[in-house]
Design an enzyme around this catalytic site. Sequence first.
Site, mmCIF file in Angstrom:
data_model
loop_
_atom_site.group_PDB
_atom_site.id
_atom_site.type_symbol
_atom_site.label_atom_id
_atom_site.label_comp_id
_atom_site.label_asym_id
_atom_site.label_seq_id
_atom_site.Cartn_x
_atom_site.Cartn_y
_atom_site.Cartn_z
ATOM 1 N N CYS B 36 8.796 -7.410 -8.661
ATOM 2 C CA CYS B 36 8.350 -8.801 -8.711
ATOM 3 C C CYS B 36 8.632 -9.450 -10.056
ATOM 4 C CB CYS B 36 6.843 -8.879 -8.466
ATOM 5 S SG CYS B 36 6.467 -9.448 -6.823
ATOM 6 N N ASP B 38 6.630 -8.903 -12.676
ATOM 7 C CA ASP B 38 5.323 -9.224 -13.241
ATOM 8 C C ASP B 38 4.413 -8.006 -13.214
ATOM 9 O OD1 ASP B 38 4.398 -12.627 -12.595
ATOM 10 O OD2 ASP B 38 3.968 -11.383 -14.346
ATOM 11 N N CYS B 61 6.956 -13.351 -17.321
ATOM 12 C CA CYS B 61 7.460 -14.586 -17.911
ATOM 13 C C CYS B 61 6.454 -15.220 -18.868
ATOM 14 C CB CYS B 61 7.795 -15.575 -16.796
ATOM 15 S SG CYS B 61 6.351 -16.061 -15.850
ATOM 16 N N CYS B 105 1.209 -16.514 -11.363
ATOM 17 C CA CYS B 105 1.071 -15.622 -12.521
ATOM 18 C C CYS B 105 -0.397 -15.520 -12.938
ATOM 19 C CB CYS B 105 1.885 -16.140 -13.705
ATOM 20 S SG CYS B 105 3.639 -16.249 -13.371
#
Lengths: 395, 142
Positions: B36, B38, B61, B105
Amino acid sequence: MKAAHYVYADNAATTQISDPVFEAMLPWLKEGYGNPSSIYKKGRDAGGAVLAAREQVAACLGAEPGEVYFTSSGSESDNWAIKGVAHMMAKKGKKHIITSAFEHHAVLHTVEALKKEGFEATFLPVYEDGLVRVEDVENAIREDTALVTIMYANNEIGTIQPIPEIGAICRKKGVLFHTDAVQAIGYVDIDVGAQNIDLLSLTGHKLCAPKGVGALYIRKGIPRFPNLIDGGGQESGRRAGTENVAYIVALGKAIELTCADIEGKKAVILPMRERLIDELLKLPRTRLNGHRQKRLPGNVNISFEGIEGESLLLRLDMNGIAASSGSACTSGSLDPSHVLLAIGLIHEVAHGSLRLSINEHTTAEDIDHILDVTPRVVEFLRNMSPLWEKITTEH
Amino acid sequence: MSMLYSEKVLDHFANPRNLGELPDADGVGEVGSPACGDIMKMYIKVKDGRISDVRFKTFGCGAAVATSSMATELIKGQPIDDVLKLTNKAVVEALDGLPPVKIHCSVLAEQAIKSALADYYTRQGIDPGPIVGAIPEACHIH
Protein backbone atom coordinates in the site's frame (compact mmCIF):
# COMPACT_ATOMS: atom_id res chain seq x y z
CA MET A 1 24.76 26.88 5.84
CA LYS A 2 25.51 27.66 2.21
CA ALA A 3 23.09 29.65 0.09
CA ALA A 4 20.12 27.72 -1.24
CA HIS A 5 20.94 25.97 -4.50
CA TYR A 6 17.96 25.14 -6.68
CA VAL A 7 18.20 22.20 -9.05
CA TYR A 8 15.45 21.42 -11.53
CA ALA A 9 15.79 17.72 -12.31
CA ASP A 10 12.33 17.09 -13.75
CA ASN A 11 12.74 17.94 -17.43
CA ALA A 12 10.81 14.83 -18.41
CA ALA A 13 7.77 16.47 -16.80
CA THR A 14 8.27 19.84 -18.45
CA THR A 15 11.02 22.28 -19.36
CA GLN A 16 11.68 25.98 -18.98
CA ILE A 17 11.21 28.02 -22.16
CA SER A 18 14.71 28.85 -23.39
CA ASP A 19 15.78 32.45 -24.14
CA PRO A 20 15.97 32.14 -27.94
CA VAL A 21 12.57 30.43 -28.07
CA PHE A 22 11.05 33.10 -25.86
CA GLU A 23 12.50 35.88 -28.01
CA ALA A 24 11.27 34.21 -31.19
CA MET A 25 7.70 33.90 -29.96
CA LEU A 26 7.23 37.26 -28.25
CA PRO A 27 6.58 39.41 -31.36
CA TRP A 28 3.80 37.00 -32.36
CA LEU A 29 2.05 37.63 -29.06
CA LYS A 30 2.19 41.40 -29.43
CA GLU A 31 2.47 43.00 -32.88
CA GLY A 32 2.14 39.82 -34.90
CA TYR A 33 -1.40 39.00 -33.82
CA GLY A 34 -2.84 38.42 -37.27
CA ASN A 35 -4.98 35.44 -38.15
CA PRO A 36 -3.03 33.35 -40.66
CA SER A 37 -6.20 32.85 -42.73
CA SER A 38 -6.61 36.59 -43.32
CA ILE A 39 -5.81 38.07 -46.73
CA TYR A 40 -4.08 41.28 -45.60
CA LYS A 41 -0.40 41.61 -44.73
CA LYS A 42 -0.75 41.04 -41.02
CA GLY A 43 -2.48 37.75 -41.77
CA ARG A 44 -0.03 36.73 -44.50
CA ASP A 45 2.89 37.40 -42.14
CA ALA A 46 1.35 35.15 -39.49
CA GLY A 47 0.75 32.50 -42.12
CA GLY A 48 4.38 32.75 -43.16
CA ALA A 49 5.54 32.25 -39.58
CA VAL A 50 3.44 29.10 -39.29
CA LEU A 51 4.85 27.79 -42.56
CA ALA A 52 8.40 28.45 -41.40
CA ALA A 53 7.73 26.55 -38.17
CA ARG A 54 6.23 23.68 -40.14
CA GLU A 55 9.43 23.48 -42.17
CA GLN A 56 11.53 23.45 -38.98
CA VAL A 57 9.56 20.56 -37.51
CA ALA A 58 9.68 18.64 -40.79
CA ALA A 59 13.44 19.10 -41.07
CA CYS A 60 14.03 17.62 -37.63
CA LEU A 61 11.96 14.53 -38.51
CA GLY A 62 13.21 14.04 -42.06
CA ALA A 63 9.67 14.66 -43.29
CA GLU A 64 8.03 17.05 -45.74
CA PRO A 65 6.37 20.19 -44.37
CA GLY A 66 3.03 19.02 -45.76
CA GLU A 67 3.22 15.98 -43.53
CA VAL A 68 3.36 18.05 -40.32
CA TYR A 69 0.17 19.11 -38.54
CA PHE A 70 0.12 21.34 -35.48
CA THR A 71 -1.96 20.37 -32.47
CA SER A 72 -2.33 21.57 -28.89
CA SER A 73 -0.26 18.84 -27.32
CA GLY A 74 1.26 15.37 -27.45
CA SER A 75 -1.96 14.06 -25.95
CA GLU A 76 -4.02 15.52 -28.75
CA SER A 77 -1.65 14.12 -31.37
CA ASP A 78 -1.87 10.66 -29.75
CA ASN A 79 -5.66 10.81 -29.58
CA TRP A 80 -6.04 11.96 -33.17
CA ALA A 81 -3.60 9.44 -34.65
CA ILE A 82 -4.86 6.42 -32.74
CA LYS A 83 -8.61 7.13 -32.83
CA GLY A 84 -8.47 8.39 -36.42
CA VAL A 85 -6.59 5.40 -37.80
CA ALA A 86 -8.64 2.97 -35.71
CA HIS A 87 -11.95 4.33 -36.99
CA MET A 88 -10.70 4.37 -40.57
CA MET A 89 -9.46 0.77 -40.37
CA ALA A 90 -12.59 -0.43 -38.58
CA LYS A 91 -14.47 0.23 -41.81
CA LYS A 92 -12.24 -2.40 -43.42
CA GLY A 93 -12.94 -4.88 -40.64
CA LYS A 94 -9.67 -4.23 -38.84
CA LYS A 95 -10.31 -3.60 -35.18
CA HIS A 96 -7.17 -4.85 -33.43
CA ILE A 97 -4.59 -2.48 -31.94
CA ILE A 98 -1.12 -3.41 -30.70
CA THR A 99 0.63 -1.26 -28.12
CA SER A 100 2.97 -1.68 -25.15
CA ALA A 101 2.13 -2.13 -21.49
CA PHE A 102 3.93 1.03 -20.43
CA GLU A 103 2.79 3.71 -22.86
CA HIS A 104 1.91 7.17 -21.59
CA HIS A 105 -1.70 7.41 -20.45
CA ALA A 106 -2.46 9.56 -23.52
CA VAL A 107 -1.98 6.37 -25.55
CA LEU A 108 -3.18 3.78 -23.03
CA HIS A 109 -6.39 5.55 -22.09
CA THR A 110 -7.09 6.26 -25.75
CA VAL A 111 -6.75 2.54 -26.49
CA GLU A 112 -8.96 1.75 -23.45
CA ALA A 113 -11.59 4.13 -24.82
CA LEU A 114 -11.47 2.33 -28.19
CA LYS A 115 -11.85 -1.03 -26.40
CA LYS A 116 -15.13 0.25 -24.97
CA GLU A 117 -16.22 0.83 -28.58
CA GLY A 118 -15.49 -2.78 -29.45
CA PHE A 119 -11.85 -2.68 -30.54
CA GLU A 120 -9.44 -5.35 -29.30
CA ALA A 121 -6.03 -4.53 -27.95
CA THR A 122 -2.80 -6.39 -27.30
CA PHE A 123 -0.50 -4.88 -24.68
CA LEU A 124 3.03 -6.11 -25.35
CA PRO A 125 5.28 -6.90 -22.39
CA VAL A 126 8.30 -4.73 -21.73
CA TYR A 127 10.32 -7.15 -19.61
CA GLU A 128 12.69 -6.18 -16.82
CA ASP A 129 14.83 -3.96 -18.99
CA GLY A 130 11.93 -1.84 -20.19
CA LEU A 131 12.28 -2.77 -23.86
CA VAL A 132 9.66 -4.08 -26.27
CA ARG A 133 10.86 -7.10 -28.25
CA VAL A 134 10.53 -6.89 -32.02
CA GLU A 135 9.55 -10.59 -32.21
CA ASP A 136 6.63 -9.90 -29.89
CA VAL A 137 5.37 -7.20 -32.24
CA GLU A 138 5.68 -9.52 -35.23
CA ASN A 139 3.92 -12.38 -33.44
CA ALA A 140 1.11 -10.12 -32.27
CA ILE A 141 0.20 -8.80 -35.72
CA ARG A 142 -3.01 -10.40 -37.04
CA GLU A 143 -5.08 -10.19 -40.23
CA ASP A 144 -7.27 -7.63 -38.52
CA THR A 145 -4.58 -5.46 -36.94
CA ALA A 146 -5.35 -1.81 -37.61
CA LEU A 147 -2.40 -0.12 -35.99
CA VAL A 148 0.75 -0.63 -33.97
CA THR A 149 1.59 2.18 -31.55
CA ILE A 150 4.82 2.01 -29.53
CA MET A 151 6.47 4.96 -27.77
CA TYR A 152 9.94 5.97 -28.96
CA ALA A 153 11.30 6.44 -25.43
CA ASN A 154 9.51 5.81 -22.15
CA ASN A 155 8.83 8.89 -20.08
CA GLU A 156 9.46 7.35 -16.66
CA ILE A 157 12.45 5.07 -17.17
CA GLY A 158 13.75 6.59 -20.39
CA THR A 159 14.33 3.33 -22.24
CA ILE A 160 14.60 3.74 -26.01
CA GLN A 161 12.57 1.25 -28.04
CA PRO A 162 13.75 -0.52 -31.23
CA ILE A 163 11.62 1.76 -33.37
CA PRO A 164 13.30 1.31 -36.80
CA GLU A 165 13.07 -2.48 -36.46
CA ILE A 166 9.44 -2.35 -35.34
CA GLY A 167 8.71 0.01 -38.20
CA ALA A 168 10.29 -2.41 -40.66
CA ILE A 169 8.12 -5.29 -39.43
CA CYS A 170 4.98 -3.17 -39.68
CA ARG A 171 5.92 -2.04 -43.18
CA LYS A 172 6.52 -5.65 -44.21
CA LYS A 173 3.17 -6.75 -42.83
CA GLY A 174 1.29 -3.75 -44.18
CA VAL A 175 0.23 -2.37 -40.79
CA LEU A 176 0.34 1.30 -39.93
CA PHE A 177 2.88 2.27 -37.28
CA HIS A 178 2.55 5.23 -34.87
CA THR A 179 5.10 6.29 -32.31
CA ASP A 180 4.71 8.71 -29.40
CA ALA A 181 8.09 10.42 -29.62
CA VAL A 182 7.37 13.10 -27.03
CA GLN A 183 10.38 12.21 -24.86
CA ALA A 184 12.76 11.27 -27.67
CA ILE A 185 12.90 14.45 -29.78
CA GLY A 186 16.29 16.08 -29.54
CA TYR A 187 17.92 13.09 -27.88
CA VAL A 188 17.62 10.52 -30.67
CA ASP A 189 18.18 10.99 -34.39
CA ILE A 190 14.76 10.55 -35.94
CA ASP A 191 14.27 9.94 -39.66
CA VAL A 192 10.68 8.95 -40.31
CA GLY A 193 11.49 7.63 -43.78
CA ALA A 194 14.49 5.48 -42.87
CA GLN A 195 12.82 4.32 -39.65
CA ASN A 196 9.56 3.28 -41.31
CA ILE A 197 7.40 5.55 -39.15
CA ASP A 198 3.92 6.33 -40.45
CA LEU A 199 2.72 8.62 -37.67
CA LEU A 200 4.62 10.45 -34.92
CA SER A 201 3.49 12.59 -31.97
CA LEU A 202 5.56 15.29 -30.36
CA THR A 203 5.06 18.20 -27.98
CA GLY A 204 6.77 21.55 -27.38
CA HIS A 205 6.97 21.72 -23.64
CA LYS A 206 9.57 18.95 -23.33
CA LEU A 207 11.83 20.89 -25.69
CA CYS A 208 12.02 24.29 -23.98
CA ALA A 209 8.94 25.60 -25.81
CA PRO A 210 5.73 26.52 -23.96
CA LYS A 211 3.00 24.11 -22.86
CA GLY A 212 0.02 24.08 -25.23
CA VAL A 213 1.52 23.18 -28.60
CA GLY A 214 2.39 19.89 -30.26
CA ALA A 215 2.46 18.26 -33.66
CA LEU A 216 1.50 15.08 -35.48
CA TYR A 217 3.49 13.77 -38.43
CA ILE A 218 1.33 11.85 -40.93
CA ARG A 219 3.15 10.15 -43.80
CA LYS A 220 1.89 11.24 -47.19
CA GLY A 221 0.10 8.36 -48.83
CA ILE A 222 -1.80 7.22 -45.77
CA PRO A 223 -5.52 7.45 -46.55
CA ARG A 224 -7.18 10.43 -44.92
CA PHE A 225 -8.52 9.34 -41.53
CA PRO A 226 -11.19 11.21 -39.57
CA ASN A 227 -10.43 14.52 -37.85
CA LEU A 228 -10.49 14.88 -34.10
CA ILE A 229 -11.48 18.53 -34.45
CA ASP A 230 -13.71 19.67 -37.29
CA GLY A 231 -14.33 23.27 -38.25
CA GLY A 232 -12.52 25.84 -40.40
CA GLY A 233 -9.95 24.79 -42.95
CA GLN A 234 -6.81 25.07 -40.88
CA GLU A 235 -4.10 22.40 -41.19
CA SER A 236 -5.35 21.45 -44.65
CA GLY A 237 -8.82 20.92 -43.27
CA ARG A 238 -7.64 18.22 -40.88
CA ARG A 239 -7.37 20.08 -37.54
CA ALA A 240 -9.58 23.08 -37.05
CA GLY A 241 -8.85 26.02 -34.80
CA THR A 242 -7.17 29.35 -35.45
CA GLU A 243 -3.47 28.66 -35.34
CA ASN A 244 -1.64 29.41 -32.09
CA VAL A 245 0.95 31.33 -34.06
CA ALA A 246 3.26 32.40 -31.23
CA TYR A 247 3.39 28.91 -29.74
CA ILE A 248 3.82 27.28 -33.15
CA VAL A 249 6.73 29.64 -33.81
CA ALA A 250 8.14 28.65 -30.41
CA LEU A 251 7.84 24.96 -31.22
CA GLY A 252 9.57 25.45 -34.54
CA LYS A 253 12.45 27.35 -32.99
CA ALA A 254 12.77 24.90 -30.11
CA ILE A 255 12.83 21.83 -32.30
CA GLU A 256 15.35 23.41 -34.65
CA LEU A 257 17.65 24.18 -31.72
CA THR A 258 17.31 20.80 -30.06
CA CYS A 259 17.85 18.81 -33.24
CA ALA A 260 20.85 20.91 -34.27
CA ASP A 261 23.46 18.98 -32.32
CA ILE A 262 22.10 15.80 -30.80
CA GLU A 263 25.52 14.16 -30.43
CA GLY A 264 27.01 17.24 -28.82
CA LYS A 265 24.17 17.38 -26.31
CA LYS A 266 24.53 13.69 -25.48
CA ALA A 267 28.25 14.17 -24.90
CA VAL A 268 27.44 16.80 -22.29
CA ILE A 269 24.54 15.07 -20.58
CA LEU A 270 25.67 11.43 -20.56
CA PRO A 271 28.65 11.84 -18.19
CA MET A 272 26.41 13.63 -15.71
CA ARG A 273 23.82 10.87 -15.92
CA GLU A 274 26.45 8.19 -15.47
CA ARG A 275 27.85 9.98 -12.44
CA LEU A 276 24.40 10.16 -10.86
CA ILE A 277 23.73 6.48 -11.50
CA ASP A 278 27.17 5.28 -10.37
CA GLU A 279 27.07 7.25 -7.13
CA LEU A 280 23.45 6.56 -6.19
CA LEU A 281 23.80 2.83 -6.87
CA LYS A 282 26.46 2.76 -4.16
CA LEU A 283 23.65 3.01 -1.61
CA PRO A 284 22.52 -0.37 -0.30
CA ARG A 285 19.37 -2.07 -1.61
CA THR A 286 19.09 0.36 -4.48
CA ARG A 287 18.44 -0.46 -8.13
CA LEU A 288 18.32 1.22 -11.50
CA ASN A 289 15.04 0.80 -13.36
CA GLY A 290 15.33 0.03 -17.07
CA HIS A 291 18.24 -0.78 -19.37
CA ARG A 292 21.46 0.96 -18.34
CA GLN A 293 22.61 1.95 -21.82
CA LYS A 294 19.50 1.99 -24.00
CA ARG A 295 17.96 4.97 -22.23
CA LEU A 296 17.66 8.69 -22.80
CA PRO A 297 20.87 10.52 -21.92
CA GLY A 298 19.16 12.55 -19.22
CA ASN A 299 17.04 9.90 -17.52
CA VAL A 300 17.81 8.34 -14.16
CA ASN A 301 15.18 6.18 -12.47
CA ILE A 302 16.20 4.50 -9.26
CA SER A 303 14.34 2.60 -6.55
CA PHE A 304 15.44 2.86 -2.93
CA GLU A 305 13.99 0.01 -0.87
CA GLY A 306 12.24 0.87 2.37
CA ILE A 307 11.17 4.44 1.65
CA GLU A 308 8.24 6.12 -0.07
CA GLY A 309 8.48 8.37 -3.11
CA GLU A 310 6.38 11.38 -2.10
CA SER A 311 8.29 11.77 1.15
CA LEU A 312 11.50 11.51 -0.83
CA LEU A 313 10.37 14.24 -3.22
CA LEU A 314 9.21 16.52 -0.40
CA ARG A 315 12.53 16.25 1.42
CA LEU A 316 14.43 16.81 -1.84
CA ASP A 317 12.22 19.86 -2.41
CA MET A 318 13.12 21.12 1.08
CA ASN A 319 16.71 21.02 -0.17
CA GLY A 320 15.94 22.77 -3.44
CA ILE A 321 15.76 19.75 -5.74
CA ALA A 322 12.79 19.19 -8.05
CA ALA A 323 12.25 15.59 -9.21
CA SER A 324 9.46 13.05 -9.54
CA SER A 325 8.57 9.52 -8.49
CA GLY A 326 6.48 6.51 -9.45
CA SER A 327 4.94 6.00 -6.02
CA ALA A 328 1.21 5.54 -5.64
CA CYS A 329 0.90 8.79 -3.73
CA THR A 330 2.38 10.67 -6.66
CA SER A 331 0.46 8.73 -9.29
CA GLY A 332 -2.85 9.81 -7.86
CA SER A 333 -4.13 6.26 -7.57
CA LEU A 334 -3.75 3.39 -5.13
CA ASP A 335 -1.30 1.67 -7.44
CA PRO A 336 2.22 2.87 -8.12
CA SER A 337 3.31 3.70 -11.66
CA HIS A 338 2.08 1.25 -14.30
CA VAL A 339 5.49 1.59 -15.95
CA LEU A 340 7.35 0.28 -12.91
CA LEU A 341 4.81 -2.50 -12.43
CA ALA A 342 5.17 -3.40 -16.12
CA ILE A 343 8.91 -3.97 -15.73
CA GLY A 344 8.21 -6.30 -12.83
CA LEU A 345 8.82 -4.23 -9.71
CA ILE A 346 6.74 -5.25 -6.72
CA HIS A 347 4.57 -2.49 -5.24
CA GLU A 348 6.79 -1.69 -2.30
CA VAL A 349 9.88 -1.22 -4.45
CA ALA A 350 7.98 0.84 -7.02
CA HIS A 351 6.79 3.12 -4.20
CA GLY A 352 10.39 4.03 -3.42
CA SER A 353 11.34 5.20 -6.90
CA LEU A 354 12.95 8.48 -7.90
CA ARG A 355 13.12 9.89 -11.42
CA LEU A 356 15.74 12.54 -12.14
CA SER A 357 15.66 13.95 -15.65
CA ILE A 358 18.54 16.31 -16.43
CA ASN A 359 19.30 18.09 -19.70
CA GLU A 360 21.99 20.20 -21.35
CA HIS A 361 21.24 23.09 -18.96
CA THR A 362 22.08 20.99 -15.91
CA THR A 363 25.49 21.85 -14.43
CA ALA A 364 28.17 19.89 -12.60
CA GLU A 365 27.28 21.87 -9.45
CA ASP A 366 23.69 20.66 -9.83
CA ILE A 367 24.93 17.07 -9.87
CA ASP A 368 27.12 17.79 -6.83
CA HIS A 369 24.08 19.11 -4.98
CA ILE A 370 21.89 16.13 -5.92
CA LEU A 371 24.61 13.71 -4.78
CA ASP A 372 25.17 15.67 -1.59
CA VAL A 373 21.50 15.73 -0.62
CA THR A 374 19.95 12.50 -1.90
CA PRO A 375 21.90 9.93 0.15
CA ARG A 376 21.27 11.94 3.32
CA VAL A 377 17.55 12.16 2.59
CA VAL A 378 17.39 8.44 1.82
CA GLU A 379 19.20 7.69 5.08
CA PHE A 380 16.83 9.92 7.08
CA LEU A 381 13.76 8.27 5.58
CA ARG A 382 15.18 4.78 6.05
CA ASN A 383 15.94 5.50 9.70
CA MET A 384 12.31 6.37 10.29
CA SER A 385 10.87 3.50 8.25
CA PRO A 386 9.43 0.34 9.84
CA LEU A 387 9.76 -1.29 6.41
CA TRP A 388 13.50 -0.60 6.23
CA GLU A 389 13.78 -1.96 9.78
CA LYS A 390 12.12 -5.19 8.60
CA ILE A 391 14.22 -5.42 5.45
CA THR A 392 17.51 -4.98 7.26
CA THR A 393 16.78 -7.29 10.18
CA GLU A 394 15.35 -10.13 8.16
CA HIS A 395 18.08 -10.34 5.51
CA MET B 1 -3.19 16.02 -9.81
CA SER B 2 -2.29 19.06 -7.74
CA MET B 3 -2.64 19.13 -4.02
CA LEU B 4 -1.92 21.62 -1.29
CA TYR B 5 -0.63 20.57 2.07
CA SER B 6 -1.30 23.02 4.90
CA GLU B 7 1.56 24.76 6.67
CA LYS B 8 0.97 22.54 9.69
CA VAL B 9 1.24 19.37 7.60
CA LEU B 10 4.45 20.58 5.96
CA ASP B 11 5.86 21.52 9.37
CA HIS B 12 5.07 18.12 10.90
CA PHE B 13 6.54 16.48 7.84
CA ALA B 14 9.73 18.52 7.88
CA ASN B 15 10.12 18.34 11.67
CA PRO B 16 8.39 15.20 12.89
CA ARG B 17 7.66 15.12 16.62
CA ASN B 18 8.42 12.00 18.69
CA LEU B 19 10.25 10.20 15.91
CA GLY B 20 12.07 7.02 16.90
CA GLU B 21 11.70 3.89 18.99
CA LEU B 22 11.11 2.99 22.64
CA PRO B 23 13.18 -0.11 23.37
CA ASP B 24 11.34 -0.63 26.67
CA ALA B 25 7.87 0.13 25.30
CA ASP B 26 4.76 -1.15 27.10
CA GLY B 27 2.92 -1.53 23.82
CA VAL B 28 3.88 -1.57 20.14
CA GLY B 29 1.44 -1.37 17.25
CA GLU B 30 2.17 -1.67 13.55
CA VAL B 31 -0.45 -1.18 10.81
CA GLY B 32 -0.50 -0.82 7.07
CA SER B 33 1.38 -2.73 4.40
CA PRO B 34 4.37 -2.31 2.08
CA ALA B 35 2.21 -2.92 -0.97
CA CYS B 36 0.00 0.00 0.00
CA GLY B 37 2.94 2.30 0.51
CA ASP B 38 1.93 3.08 4.09
CA ILE B 39 3.17 1.56 7.36
CA MET B 40 2.95 3.15 10.79
CA LYS B 41 4.58 1.80 13.93
CA MET B 42 3.81 3.29 17.34
CA TYR B 43 5.58 2.65 20.63
CA ILE B 44 3.88 3.68 23.88
CA LYS B 45 4.79 3.74 27.54
CA VAL B 46 1.92 3.71 29.98
CA LYS B 47 2.09 5.05 33.55
CA ASP B 48 -0.80 5.63 35.94
CA GLY B 49 -3.34 5.13 33.20
CA ARG B 50 -1.75 7.73 30.94
CA ILE B 51 0.47 7.59 27.85
CA SER B 52 3.71 8.69 29.52
CA ASP B 53 5.80 8.50 26.37
CA VAL B 54 5.27 7.76 22.68
CA ARG B 55 7.39 7.37 19.55
CA PHE B 56 6.62 6.57 15.94
CA LYS B 57 8.19 5.34 12.73
CA THR B 58 6.50 5.66 9.36
CA PHE B 59 6.96 4.42 5.80
CA GLY B 60 4.65 6.62 3.75
CA CYS B 61 3.91 9.96 2.12
CA GLY B 62 3.88 13.49 3.52
CA ALA B 63 0.39 13.08 4.96
CA ALA B 64 1.33 9.74 6.55
CA VAL B 65 4.31 11.27 8.33
CA ALA B 66 2.41 14.38 9.40
CA THR B 67 -0.59 12.47 10.75
CA SER B 68 1.69 10.08 12.67
CA SER B 69 3.57 13.00 14.17
CA MET B 70 0.43 14.93 15.09
CA ALA B 71 -1.19 11.80 16.54
CA THR B 72 1.73 11.28 18.92
CA GLU B 73 1.47 14.91 20.06
CA LEU B 74 -2.25 14.54 20.68
CA ILE B 75 -1.90 11.42 22.84
CA LYS B 76 1.26 12.20 24.82
CA GLY B 77 0.43 12.63 28.48
CA GLN B 78 -3.26 11.87 27.92
CA PRO B 79 -5.33 9.34 29.89
CA ILE B 80 -5.99 6.09 28.02
CA ASP B 81 -9.74 6.63 28.05
CA ASP B 82 -9.29 9.84 26.05
CA VAL B 83 -6.75 8.27 23.76
CA LEU B 84 -9.20 5.51 22.88
CA LYS B 85 -11.64 8.18 21.74
CA LEU B 86 -9.16 9.85 19.38
CA THR B 87 -10.43 9.79 15.82
CA ASN B 88 -8.67 10.36 12.52
CA LYS B 89 -10.98 13.34 12.07
CA ALA B 90 -9.44 14.99 15.12
CA VAL B 91 -5.95 14.40 13.74
CA VAL B 92 -6.92 15.92 10.37
CA GLU B 93 -8.49 18.96 12.07
CA ALA B 94 -5.42 19.46 14.20
CA LEU B 95 -3.41 19.63 10.99
CA ASP B 96 -5.77 22.23 9.47
CA GLY B 97 -7.08 19.67 7.05
CA LEU B 98 -5.77 17.28 4.43
CA PRO B 99 -6.46 17.01 0.69
CA PRO B 100 -9.37 14.57 0.17
CA VAL B 101 -7.14 11.96 -1.49
CA LYS B 102 -4.96 11.92 1.66
CA ILE B 103 -7.63 11.46 4.33
CA HIS B 104 -7.03 7.70 4.37
CA CYS B 105 -3.51 8.29 5.74
CA SER B 106 -5.07 9.72 8.90
CA VAL B 107 -7.11 6.54 9.37
CA LEU B 108 -3.87 4.63 9.67
CA ALA B 109 -2.73 6.93 12.49
CA GLU B 110 -5.86 6.19 14.52
CA GLN B 111 -5.36 2.47 13.91
CA ALA B 112 -1.69 2.54 14.90
CA ILE B 113 -2.62 4.01 18.29
CA LYS B 114 -5.33 1.40 18.82
CA SER B 115 -2.93 -1.33 17.76
CA ALA B 116 -0.32 -0.14 20.29
CA LEU B 117 -2.94 -0.07 23.04
CA ALA B 118 -4.19 -3.52 22.09
CA ASP B 119 -0.62 -4.79 22.41
CA TYR B 120 -0.30 -3.10 25.81
CA TYR B 121 -3.42 -4.82 27.10
CA THR B 122 -2.39 -8.18 25.63
CA ARG B 123 0.94 -7.93 27.46
CA GLN B 124 -1.01 -7.24 30.67
CA GLY B 125 -2.98 -10.42 30.09
CA ILE B 126 -6.13 -8.42 29.36
CA ASP B 127 -8.25 -9.14 26.28
CA PRO B 128 -7.99 -5.94 24.21
CA GLY B 129 -11.07 -6.69 22.10
CA PRO B 130 -13.76 -5.17 24.34
CA ILE B 131 -11.63 -2.13 25.18
CA VAL B 132 -10.02 -1.23 21.87
CA GLY B 133 -12.48 -2.81 19.48
CA ALA B 134 -11.77 -4.23 16.06
CA ILE B 135 -9.04 -2.65 13.93
CA PRO B 136 -10.21 -3.05 10.31
CA GLU B 137 -7.66 -3.53 7.58
CA ALA B 138 -7.24 -0.24 5.74
CA CYS B 139 -5.20 -1.51 2.84
CA HIS B 140 -6.62 -3.90 0.27
CA ILE B 141 -3.57 -4.56 -1.86
CA HIS B 142 -1.70 -7.80 -1.21
